[in-house]
Design a protein around this motif. Structure first.
Motif, PDB file in Angstrom:
ATOM      1  N   SER A   1       0.829  -1.212   0.000  1.00 49.00           N
ATOM      2  CA  SER A   1       0.000   0.000   0.000  1.00 49.00           C
ATOM      3  C   SER A   1       0.860   1.257   0.000  1.00 49.00           C
ATOM      4  O   SER A   1       0.498   2.271  -0.617  1.00 49.00           O
ATOM      5  CB  SER A   1      -0.934   0.022   1.212  1.00 49.00           C
TER       6      SER A   1
ATOM      7  N   GLN B   1      -7.382   0.783  -1.078  1.00 49.06           N
ATOM      8  CA  GLN B   1      -7.666  -0.453  -0.351  1.00 49.06           C
ATOM      9  C   GLN B   1      -8.846  -0.231   0.618  1.00 49.06           C
ATOM     10  O   GLN B   1      -9.705  -1.083   0.756  1.00 49.06           O
ATOM     11  CB  GLN B   1      -6.423  -0.904   0.430  1.00 49.06           C
TER      12      GLN B   1
ATOM     13  N   ASP C   1      -5.422  -1.223  -5.196  1.00 51.32           N
ATOM     14  CA  ASP C   1      -4.894  -1.803  -3.961  1.00 51.32           C
ATOM     15  C   ASP C   1      -5.926  -2.763  -3.373  1.00 51.32           C
ATOM     16  O   ASP C   1      -6.902  -2.339  -2.756  1.00 51.32           O
ATOM     17  CB  ASP C   1      -4.548  -0.687  -2.971  1.00 51.32           C
ATOM     18  N   GLU C   2      -5.708  -4.038  -3.586  1.00 53.09           N
ATOM     19  CA  GLU C   2      -6.590  -5.096  -3.093  1.00 53.09           C
ATOM     20  C   GLU C   2      -8.062  -4.836  -3.402  1.00 53.09           C
ATOM     21  O   GLU C   2      -8.900  -4.782  -2.483  1.00 53.09           O
ATOM     22  CB  GLU C   2      -6.372  -5.323  -1.589  1.00 53.09           C
TER      23      GLU C   2
HETATM   24 MG    MG Z   1      -1.996  -2.838   1.958  1.00 54.86          MG
END
Ligand code: MG
Ligand code: ADP
Ligand code: MG
Length: 246
Positions: A41, A85, A164-165
């Motif tokens: 991240s 994220q 991010d994810e």
């Molecule tokens: Mg992360």
């Protein structure tokens, strides 16, 4: 297109990225994997220009220009978008007004045309017109938040989309629509830098064409093709770290 050169980044005085190098060409699809806390991240937020992440060494080039000192807005104007994220709630700001402003400013579309475009694209991501009058992420589920990030990406069509994810905290149905949207953007020419723990989000993408980077303690310790994703899923990171002497 993107060149991250020997990057050192600290957060609140603590060194997180420790000599990270990464290169992406236009339209490529890169995947970043790594254990929790390895700095994934931090990498995403640093490329997007988050002010809390301070670059202590190295630099970031985008289309040949040194953007290391640029603010997030200047990076966005050049075509970089980050899908968070953990997308935040923005009380008092309606999705439709926010997205209209985005389209007016980035694409020069007039607000009325922007409205129609947003409603149409929103359908692809399962938002109804009335959903768009809610405040940004307020009371949204994990899946809704991630789908809203993807809706922004569809409207902006960035040159570089960092995700991010996007698959964390979402149900299977959201996962499939998110995966499909990422693939669609990629097919239309967006370069993708995707942080994930799972191969499922990659859907039908050609594994041969992927570049997969494995992070450990603030650096990339291995890069390979898409088969690495399945290997990590089945064997974990330990084996790969052993192989590369980490
Ligand atoms: Mg992360
Ligand atoms: P990942 O995304 O790979 O899980 P992160 O980049 O979120 O890793 O975090 C890397 C390390 O930096 C972690 O140890 C985390 O606790 C620390 N870190 C990240 N952001 C902050 C922050 N804003 N303040 C303090 N520590 C942070
Ligand atoms: Mg994490």
């Amino acid at each position: 297109m993107l060149k991250v050169e020997n990057l050192y980044v600290s957060v609140e005085g603590r060194a997180i990225l420790k000599g990270l190098t990464l290169e992406m060409n236009p339209g490529e699809f890169h995947v970043v994997m790594g254990p929790n806390g390895s700095g994934k991240s931090t990498l995403a937020l640093t490329i997007a220009g988050h002010p809390r992440y301070s670059v202590e060494g190295g630099r970031i080039l985008f289309d040949g220009e040194d953007i290391t000192g640029f603010g997030p807005d200047e990076r966005a104007k050049r075509g970089i978008m980050l899908a968070f994220q953990h997308p935040h709630e923005v009380e008092g700001v309606r999705i439709i007004e926010f997205l209209q402003q985005v389209l007016v400013e980035t694409k020069g579309v007039d607000p009325v045309e922007a409205y129609d475009r947003i409603v149409k694209k929103a359908e692809e991501l399962w938002f109804r017109e009335e959903d768009l009058h809610r405040y940004v992420n307020v009371g949204f589920s994990g899946g809704e938040r991630k789908r809203l990030e993807l809706l922004q990406a569809l409207l902006i069509e960035p040159k570089l989309l960092i995700l991010d994810e996007p698959d964390s905290g979402v149900d299977v149905d959201s996962l499939s629509v998110i995966s499909r949207t990422i693939e669609e953007l990629h097919q239309r020419g967006t370069a993708v830098l995707l942080i994930t723990h799972y191969g499922r989000i990659l859907g039908h993408l050609d594994r041969e064409k992927l570049r997969v980077h494995v992070m450990k303690d603030g650096r990339i310790v291995k890069t390979g093709s898409g088969e690495l994703v399945e290997r990590i899923e089945s064997e974990g990171f330990g084996r790969i770290f052993e192989e590369v002497g980490e």
